[in-house]
Scaffold this motif. Structure first.
Motif, PDB file in Angstrom:
ATOM      1  N   LEU A   1       1.251  -1.328   0.153  1.00 40.38           N
ATOM      2  CA  LEU A   1      -0.179  -0.114  -0.141  1.00 40.38           C
ATOM      3  C   LEU A   1       0.556   1.352  -0.366  1.00 40.38           C
ATOM      4  O   LEU A   1       0.294   2.590  -0.389  1.00 40.38           O
ATOM      5  CB  LEU A   1      -0.868  -0.350   0.802  1.00 40.38           C
ATOM      6  N   GLN A   2       2.158   1.146   0.635  1.00 41.10           N
ATOM      7  CA  GLN A   2       2.968   2.116   0.979  1.00 41.10           C
ATOM      8  C   GLN A   2       3.430   2.205  -0.235  1.00 41.10           C
ATOM      9  O   GLN A   2       3.419   3.847  -1.073  1.00 41.10           O
ATOM     10  CB  GLN A   2       4.018   2.199   1.973  1.00 41.10           C
ATOM     11  N   GLN A   3       3.140   1.650  -1.465  1.00 37.47           N
ATOM     12  CA  GLN A   3       3.840   1.622  -3.008  1.00 37.47           C
ATOM     13  C   GLN A   3       3.166   2.321  -3.871  1.00 37.47           C
ATOM     14  O   GLN A   3       4.205   2.939  -4.829  1.00 37.47           O
ATOM     15  CB  GLN A   3       4.672   0.183  -3.215  1.00 37.47           C
ATOM     16  N   SER A   4       2.531   2.074  -3.351  1.00 38.45           N
ATOM     17  CA  SER A   4       1.407   2.283  -4.529  1.00 38.45           C
ATOM     18  C   SER A   4       0.442   4.028  -3.655  1.00 38.45           C
ATOM     19  O   SER A   4       0.114   4.912  -4.889  1.00 38.45           O
ATOM     20  CB  SER A   4      -0.075   1.883  -3.950  1.00 38.45           C
ATOM     21  N   HIS A   5       0.743   4.679  -2.743  1.00 37.10           N
ATOM     22  CA  HIS A   5       0.187   6.010  -2.592  1.00 37.10           C
ATOM     23  C   HIS A   5       1.608   6.606  -1.813  1.00 37.10           C
ATOM     24  O   HIS A   5       1.746   6.478  -1.017  1.00 37.10           O
ATOM     25  CB  HIS A   5      -1.192   5.504  -1.514  1.00 37.10           C
ATOM     26  N   SER A   6       2.054   7.615  -2.143  1.00 38.29           N
ATOM     27  CA  SER A   6       2.751   8.602  -1.639  1.00 38.29           C
ATOM     28  C   SER A   6       2.905   8.854  -0.864  1.00 38.29           C
ATOM     29  O   SER A   6       3.804   9.954  -0.191  1.00 38.29           O
ATOM     30  CB  SER A   6       2.938   9.852  -3.035  1.00 38.29           C
ATOM     31  N   TRP A   7       1.467   9.091  -0.189  1.00 41.50           N
ATOM     32  CA  TRP A   7       0.292  10.321   1.073  1.00 41.50           C
ATOM     33  C   TRP A   7       0.962   9.212   1.882  1.00 41.50           C
ATOM     34  O   TRP A   7       0.514   9.672   2.804  1.00 41.50           O
ATOM     35  CB  TRP A   7      -0.449  10.975   0.431  1.00 41.50           C
ATOM     36  N   LEU A   8       1.317   8.024   2.137  1.00 43.05           N
ATOM     37  CA  LEU A   8       1.606   6.754   2.769  1.00 43.05           C
ATOM     38  C   LEU A   8       2.784   6.396   3.023  1.00 43.05           C
ATOM     39  O   LEU A   8       3.713   6.443   2.892  1.00 43.05           O
ATOM     40  CB  LEU A   8       0.440   5.398   1.957  1.00 43.05           C
ATOM     41  N   SER A   9       3.146   6.095   4.873  1.00 42.25           N
ATOM     42  CA  SER A   9       3.798   5.951   5.144  1.00 42.25           C
ATOM     43  C   SER A   9       3.621   4.904   6.885  1.00 42.25           C
ATOM     44  O   SER A   9       3.197   4.810   7.122  1.00 42.25           O
ATOM     45  CB  SER A   9       4.912   7.139   6.126  1.00 42.25           C
ATOM     46  N   VAL A  10       4.355   4.250   6.207  1.00 40.98           N
ATOM     47  CA  VAL A  10       4.374   2.487   6.672  1.00 40.98           C
ATOM     48  C   VAL A  10       5.938   2.809   7.906  1.00 40.98           C
ATOM     49  O   VAL A  10       6.982   2.551   7.491  1.00 40.98           O
ATOM     50  CB  VAL A  10       4.264   1.892   6.357  1.00 40.98           C
ATOM     51  N   ARG A  11       5.797   2.244   9.117  1.00 40.78           N
ATOM     52  CA  ARG A  11       6.612   2.015   9.766  1.00 40.78           C
ATOM     53  C   ARG A  11       6.163   1.579  11.090  1.00 40.78           C
ATOM     54  O   ARG A  11       5.909   1.443  11.952  1.00 40.78           O
ATOM     55  CB  ARG A  11       7.158   3.298  11.154  1.00 40.78           C
TER      56      ARG A  11
END
Length: 364
Positions: free
Chosen positions: A285-295
């Motif tokens: 999902l992070q790769q598909s959406h520039s506004w998303l950050s997953v830590r």
């Protein structure tokens, strides 16, 4: 309440003994083992009564309770029997504070409680069934004790990302447990849940180790307020621990579906890196959406991952005071997370989480 609380177990047992002795036909509405349901009904009555002066909070709480009790087969004529058993239990176990005035107050409170619940259930009958039948169409083991269970309801099932529902399996009739939806509403109508088998968890163990495609379970109505306000562009800070990542994933999908690119920061916590069972999905999902950050955050961190638990990791980033915050996971994680957020300046009105234990809804 001061007299009742230290002996709550004793009062609860007496309450049910009176209820079933006077109205044995009501026993069939309850599960064979009363370990969980026994506490729920009695605590709900006490919680509601202690908030009798807060009309708005009380009504919202009891509306949910009234609608939810439809799945148990509760009818308006059952309420007087419950009230009778309640007064009997309280009068017997609170002799120091009981008297005509106290009894009148409890009768008045219970009359209000029951009427709100009856009205909510009656109104809900016009909109939705008491429960939905749902066929298991997918069952994927992610770890030895966590499964992703996908079901297809027998009729349209309206819900919002971030909400949860109650599930009943055919192996344990009348035993319901709460699970969050693991995705936003989909065009094909299927629903997914992330289920972790817990020790002595009847429903969770059945769903993880016994359920297979073709089995039919029952769903209660959707509930919960951990939903996204799409009228704003506020950033979202999401903390998901363990299977609490399920509703967080649903919220991310919901933001993506609405097409308003707002900043979404997800902290995904686990005790060990092996417990990050859905990290591949979140990273995709992070790769598909520039506004998303997953830590990813683990308690015992290998190189490359954040460590120290979710609250500690959140402190390292930010500031978060302009973000709407969502927390989902074990109760201890939620408590620590809320304390941390308040301590770094996030306003209470921006913090959203649902206690899956509905009984504390009014108290919190």
């Amino acid at each position: 309440m001061a007299e009742i609380e230290p002996i709550a177990d004793k009062v609860t047992s007496y309450f049910y003994a009176q209820l079933f002795l006077r109205h044995p036909d009501l026993r069939a509405l309850f599960p064979a083992a009363m370990d969980v349901q026994r506490d729920r009904l009695f605590k709900a009555l006490l919680t509601a009564a202690t908030h009798a002066d807060d009309t708005a909070a009380l009504t919202a709480y009891l509306d949910r309770l009234g609608r939810g009790h439809r799945k148990y087969g509760t009818l308006p004529e059952h309420y007087p029997a419950v009230g009778e058993a309640l007064i009997c239990a309280l009068s017997r176990h609170a002799p120091s504070s009981w008297g005509p005035r106290t009894e009148a107050a409890w009768v008045s409170a219970y009359t209000t409680i029951s009427q709100i619940m009856i009205d909510a259930a009656t109104a809900d009958e016009l909109r939705a069934p008491a429960w939905w039948q749902a066929e298991v169409v997918g069952h994927e083991m992610r770890t030895p004790d966590i499964a992703v269970v996908t079901v297809r309801p027998d009729q349209p099932y309206p819900f919002l990302a971030g909400q949860y529902t109650a599930l009943e399996t055919p192996w344990w009739p009348r035993v319901w447990r709460h699970y969050s939806f693991a995705s936003a509403p989909r065009s094909d109508g299927v629903l997914s849940f992330h289920v972790k088998a817990v020790p002595a968890g009847w429903v969770s163990n059945a769903l993880v180790h016994r359920a297979r495609p073709g089995d039919v379970i029952r769903l209660g109505a959707p509930t919960g307020s951990m939903t996204v306000d799409h009228s704003t562009d506020n950033g979202l800070l999401c903390l998901g621990g363990g299977t609490g990542i399920a509703p967080i994933k649903a919220l991310v999908e919901d933001v993506a579906q609405h097409g308003r690119h707002r900043s979404v920061d997800v902290f995904y916590g686990a005790r060990r890196s092996d417990d990050l069972y859905d990290i591949e999905t979140m990273l995709r999902l992070q790769q598909s959406h520039s506004w998303l950050s997953v830590r990813p955050v683990v308690d015992d961190s290998p190189v490359g991952l954040l460590s120290g638990g979710l609250p500690g990791a959140v402190r390292e980033y930010g500031p978060w005071h302009t973000y709407d915050v969502y927390l989902s996971g074990p109760p201890g994680m939620i408590r620590r997370g809320v304390d941390t957020l308040l301590g770094i300046g996030v306003s209470t009105h921006r913090i959203r989480h649902d206690s899956i234990e509905e009984l504390v809804g009014a108290a919190t």
